[in-house]
Design an enzyme around this catalytic site. Structure first.
Site, PDB file in Angstrom:
ATOM      1  N   GLU A  63     -25.013  28.464  19.675  1.00  0.00           N
ATOM      2  CA  GLU A  63     -25.494  27.644  18.561  1.00  0.00           C
ATOM      3  C   GLU A  63     -26.447  26.535  18.993  1.00  0.00           C
ATOM      4  O   GLU A  63     -27.292  26.091  18.211  1.00  0.00           O
ATOM      5  CB  GLU A  63     -24.325  27.035  17.772  1.00  0.00           C
ATOM      6  CG  GLU A  63     -23.535  28.041  16.934  1.00  0.00           C
ATOM      7  CD  GLU A  63     -22.456  28.745  17.721  1.00  0.00           C
ATOM      8  OE1 GLU A  63     -22.397  28.555  18.959  1.00  0.00           O
ATOM      9  OE2 GLU A  63     -21.666  29.494  17.116  1.00  0.00           O
ATOM     10  N   PHE A 125      -7.102  25.532  11.773  1.00  0.00           N
ATOM     11  CA  PHE A 125      -7.828  26.324  12.758  1.00  0.00           C
ATOM     12  C   PHE A 125      -9.338  26.140  12.568  1.00  0.00           C
ATOM     13  O   PHE A 125      -9.855  26.305  11.465  1.00  0.00           O
ATOM     14  CB  PHE A 125      -7.460  27.808  12.613  1.00  0.00           C
ATOM     15  CG  PHE A 125      -8.230  28.699  13.545  1.00  0.00           C
ATOM     16  CD1 PHE A 125      -8.073  28.581  14.923  1.00  0.00           C
ATOM     17  CD2 PHE A 125      -9.134  29.626  13.054  1.00  0.00           C
ATOM     18  CE1 PHE A 125      -8.794  29.393  15.790  1.00  0.00           C
ATOM     19  CE2 PHE A 125      -9.864  30.441  13.922  1.00  0.00           C
ATOM     20  CZ  PHE A 125      -9.685  30.319  15.287  1.00  0.00           C
ATOM     21  N   GLN A 126     -10.005  25.801  13.622  1.00  0.00           N
ATOM     22  CA  GLN A 126     -11.456  25.571  13.628  1.00  0.00           C
ATOM     23  C   GLN A 126     -11.903  24.491  12.644  1.00  0.00           C
ATOM     24  O   GLN A 126     -13.019  24.534  12.124  1.00  0.00           O
ATOM     25  CB  GLN A 126     -12.232  26.876  13.414  1.00  0.00           C
ATOM     26  CG  GLN A 126     -11.997  27.845  14.570  1.00  0.00           C
ATOM     27  CD  GLN A 126     -12.962  29.004  14.610  1.00  0.00           C
ATOM     28  OE1 GLN A 126     -13.471  29.441  13.578  1.00  0.00           O
ATOM     29  NE2 GLN A 126     -13.211  29.520  15.807  1.00  0.00           N
ATOM     30  N   LYS A 175     -15.215  26.462   3.009  1.00  0.00           N
ATOM     31  CA  LYS A 175     -15.215  27.883   2.649  1.00  0.00           C
ATOM     32  C   LYS A 175     -15.019  28.089   1.153  1.00  0.00           C
ATOM     33  O   LYS A 175     -15.689  28.913   0.536  1.00  0.00           O
ATOM     34  CB  LYS A 175     -14.112  28.590   3.442  1.00  0.00           C
ATOM     35  CG  LYS A 175     -14.217  30.095   3.410  1.00  0.00           C
ATOM     36  CD  LYS A 175     -13.234  30.718   4.403  1.00  0.00           C
ATOM     37  CE  LYS A 175     -13.436  32.237   4.465  1.00  0.00           C
ATOM     38  NZ  LYS A 175     -12.530  32.863   5.445  1.00  0.00           N
ATOM     39  N   MET A 482     -36.434  16.658  39.169  1.00  0.00           N
ATOM     40  CA  MET A 482     -36.703  15.271  38.768  1.00  0.00           C
ATOM     41  C   MET A 482     -35.616  14.332  39.287  1.00  0.00           C
ATOM     42  O   MET A 482     -35.892  13.210  39.701  1.00  0.00           O
ATOM     43  CB  MET A 482     -36.829  15.172  37.242  1.00  0.00           C
ATOM     44  CG  MET A 482     -37.258  13.803  36.771  1.00  0.00           C
ATOM     45  SD  MET A 482     -38.829  13.278  37.510  1.00  0.00           S
ATOM     46  CE  MET A 482     -39.997  13.790  36.260  1.00  0.00           C
TER      47      MET A 482
END
Ligand SMILES: Cc1ncc(C[n+]2csc(CCOP(=O)(O)OP(=O)(O)O)c2C)c(N)n1
Ligand SMILES: [Mg+2]
Lengths: 571, 188
Positions: A63, A125-126, A175, A482
């Site tokens: 993502e 959950f999640q 949802k 760097m």
């Protein structure tokens, strides 16, 4: 962006749609045609409906890449890029990408799915509080609690993301909000009482600024990304030429003013051109356009433009006076402001001043060490020749970014795309996906270090699946270069955790079905770049560059131009 | 020079707005001395009074940052000399038969009220500028303070001018209409 609006979205007006459908209808009305994302449990209702809509959905492999790709799309096109993730880990994976877009004022709309409203606050959950997490890194965000709000929120999100000082706006959709139904009313007017960006600079302030410029002996213009965002390059060119004022750019302002122009000073700041920094130090009037005085640009703030009266134009009032004192503040869009300002500017000849600056210009060394290993400068100048300076260059972060910034000679707005404010390694490859999709007719080249490339190389798979014509250059120095450079210069060469290995990039590319070349000799640089340019589809070219080359000149952090470090002559 | 600044902000009463304001202060390194939130005459708009310590330029920057929050409608700094600034406090103090009358005298002098009495304690309600509340609290200390609850400041400019007028942003008809739409859409 607007032309499509009238064609679509209208036919379903007034009908009963699910939250997911309303999101899609809103996207259509906003002119969106591509989304970057990955589905997951809470997002399935949205992805289910997506099958009925004509969007191109780019399935990324992480993502973070969805956010960077949307960001790249937004920077390149000026229209909000859109990314989608599921609740919990999907949403948290976006965070670095959102912060990157936020710091560089990139327009973006982020859609995250959330657990159903009845589960919120129960550590389901999640479930993760993504609006809480992204509060300080979004321009605004929403947790939508009812399907009836979806249409309004989506409309507000695009409006806020794309206007004023652009930025990311996140919409978190539980949802059940995605599955509940409501009447789709696309004409609902916006009611944003607290959001009215000031786009037109104050006339009297502009007049004062013009007088100050007209009276200046040693003026300098500094152009930031605001010039590019507002599309003011033409006005800037006219102003610079009329008043005969040299122009420096910030890192993200690269391309706002053609670097081939006699009045171009190139980039300012820590790794900027000595002449640009010196001109600013000596200037009596500084016209700062759409920039925010990042410390990488200013160095020690109290020593920045010490002799100058400062005019600062920015669409965000909070940027004015935040880091650097200002004599004439002008809140407004750069393009609008310059269009008015220009009418009050008297043509002038400042050849003495321009000639004085010319004497401070150093000859670029370009590292043309033939028969040796390729140098990064050599690769960039060869690339400029091969692409005739007309490609869009998307960089990663580190030495490669500075070499890319300093050795290509940019002439067009948005031809240099890079993570400035956050300095996000791993940005280049996924951002280029969005850039290429946003500008399919452009040649898009990625310049990455070996370290940063390994942070998001999983996106080679996305590039292969989407058959994207991306040319990818890896400047392989075997170091987190760097950081190594800082350790060398400021920490007595104590190289702690900066030596890094990598895979065989040619074999790796082969595994993804992408042709690749490794170049170990300077003499092969140009011919390989020619080959890469001619080969259709994605191609990777790895250049094995000297492991301990440094980026010079360099003003150490928090220091002044007097403390500049240069390449040693015998190097 | 750092000094105390009193800032009044009108904000749209959307969910999470207090969190946004407080988070902004934390992020930019400001310590809030006091913060109060309450309704205004317009249901969609709340009024916050925030007291912070800082230099003038820093507070000016903070005001600009506040304006960047989408829900923030109006921010004004209130000059304390030209304003009515008030705070309310509830103070629970030990009070026996022998000390109660002395406490009542003090309460009278401060034009405070006793709002609850038990055999061994009283609850005093006092309103006023911070200094008045401070001095009452310190006078009562000798009797044994059990609990103090203070609201923090609310402030309003004196005179007929309104610097933070909520009805500028929503007409009464607006919010009545909005309320009406809300009911219809909820009935789906
Ligand atoms: C995500 C992230 N982690 C760490 C850093 C710190 N950092 C800045 S430059 C750099 C080294 C980059 O190495 P490489 O990608 O090989 O590029 P080079 O400098 O060698 O060109 C690091 C680790 C960063 N900017 N971003
Ligand atoms: Mg490297």
């Amino acid at each position: 962006m607007t032309s499509r609006v009238s064609e679509v979205g209208g036919e379903k007006a007034g009908t009963r749609l699910s939250g997911s459908q309303i999101v899609c209808e809103s996207l259509l009305r906003a002119g969106v045609d591509v989304l970057f994302g990955i589905p997951g449990g809470a997002a399935i209702p949205f992805y289910d409906v997506l099958l009925e809509y004509p969007f191109r959905h780019v399935l990324v492999r992480h993502e973070q890449a969805a956010a960077h790709a949307a960001d790249g799309f937004g920077r390149a096109t000026g229209r909000p890029g859109v990314c989608v993730a599921t609740s919990g880990p999907g949403a948290t994976n976006l965070v670095t990408g959102i912060a990157t877009a936020f710091l560089d004022s990139s327009p973006m709309v982020i859609i995250t799915a959330q657990v159903p409203t009845s589960y919120i606050g129960k550590d389901a959950f999640q479930e993760i509080d993504i609006t809480g997490i992204t509060l300080p890194i979004t321009k605004h965000n929403y947790l939508v609690e009812s399907v009836h709000e979806v249409g309004r929120v989506m409309k507000e999100a695009f409006h806020i993301a794309g206007t004023g000082r652009p930025g990311p706006v996140l919409v978190d959709l539980p949802k059940n909000v995605l599955t509940d139904h409501s009447i789709w009313d696309p004409v609902e007017p916006l009611k944003l009482l607290g959001y009215r960006p000031t786009l037109f600079g104050h006339r009297a302030q502009i007049r004062r600024a013009a007088q100050m410029i007209n009276g200046a002996r040693k003026p300098v213009i500094v152009a930031g990304r605001g010039v590019i965002i507002s599309g003011a390059s033409e006005q800037l060119l006219k102003l610079a030429e009329t008043a005969h004022i040299p122009v420096a750019t910030t890192l993200l302002g690269i391309g706002a003013f053609p670097e081939t122009h006699d009045l171009s000073l190139g980039m300012l700041g820590m790794h900027g051109e000595l002449s640009a920094n010196r001109a600013i130090s000596e200037a009596d009037v500084l016209l700062a356009l759409g920039m925010r005085y990042d410390d990488r640009a200013t160095g020690k703030v109290s020593a920045f433009a010490p002799n100058a009266q400062i005019i600062h134009v920015d669409v965000d009032p909070a940027e004015i006076g935040k880091n650097v004192r200002v004599n004439i503040p002008i809140v407004g869009d750069v393009k609008n402001t310059l269009s008015v300002l220009i009418n009050e500017i008297s043509p002038a000849d400042r050849s003495d001043w321009v000639a004085e600056i010319e004497t401070w210009k150093t000859i670029p060394r370009n590292g043309q060490i033939l028969n040796g290993s390729p140098t990064a400068e050599g690769v960039m100048t060869a690339l400029r020749d091969v692409t005739k300076g007309q490609a869009m260059i998307v960089t990663d972060v580190g030495q490669n970014q500075m070499w890319a910034a300093k050795n290509y000679c940019y002439t067009r707005p948005n031809s240099f795309i890079s993570s400035g404010g956050l300095g996000t390694m791993g940005f280049g490859l996924p951002a280029a996906i969005g850039v290429k999709i946003g500008c399919p007719d452009e040649d898009v080249w990625v310049i990455s270090g070996d370290g940063g490339f390994q942070m998001n190389l999983q996106e080679l798979s996305t590039i292969a699946q989407e058959k994207l014509e991306l040319k990818i250059i890896i400047l392989n120095n075997g170091y987190l270069g760097m950081v190594r450079q800082w350790q060398e210069l400021f920490y007595h060469s104590r190289y702690s955790q900066t030596k890094i290995t990598g895979p065989d990039y040619v074999k790796l590319a082969e595994a993804y079905g992408i042709p690749a070349y490794r170049v170990e000799k300077a003499e092969d640089v140009a011919s390989t770049l020619e080959k890469v340019a001619r080969t259709p589809g994605a191609v990777i070219a790895e250049f094995v560059i000297p492991p301990e080359a440094n980026v010079f000149p360099m003003i150490p952090p928090g220091a002044t131009i007097e403390d500049s470090l240069f390449e040693e002559e015998d190097e | 020079m750092t000094r105390s600044h009193t800032i009044v902000a009108l904000v749209e009463d959307r969910k999470g707005v207090l969190n946004r304001v407080v988070s902004l202060f934390r992020r930019r390194g400001f310590n809030i001395e006091s913060l109060t939130v309450g309704r205004t005459d317009v249901p969609q708009i709340s009024r916050m009074t925030i007291v912070i310590h800082g230099t003038d330029p820093i507070v000016e920057q903070l005001v600009k940052q506040l304006y960047k929050l989408i829900e923030v409608l109006k921010v004004s700094e209130v000059n304390v000399e030209e304003s009515v600034v008030r705070e309310l406090a509830l103070i629970k103090v030990n009070a026996t038969a022998s000390t109660r009358s002395e406490i009542m005298q003090i309460v009278d002098i401060y034009r405070a009220n006793i709002v609850d009495v038990t055999r061994d304690s009283v609850v005093i309600e006092v309103t006023g500028p911070q200094a008045k509340v401070d001095s009452l609290v310190s006078l009562l200390r000798g009797f044994g303070i059990k609990e103090v609850a203070r609201t923090g400041h609310v402030a309003m400019i004196r005179g007929s001018m309104a610097t933070a007028r909520a009805s500028t942003y929503f007409q009464e008809s607006d919010w009545k209409n909005a309320a009406a739409t809300q009911t219809t859409s909820d009935s789906y």
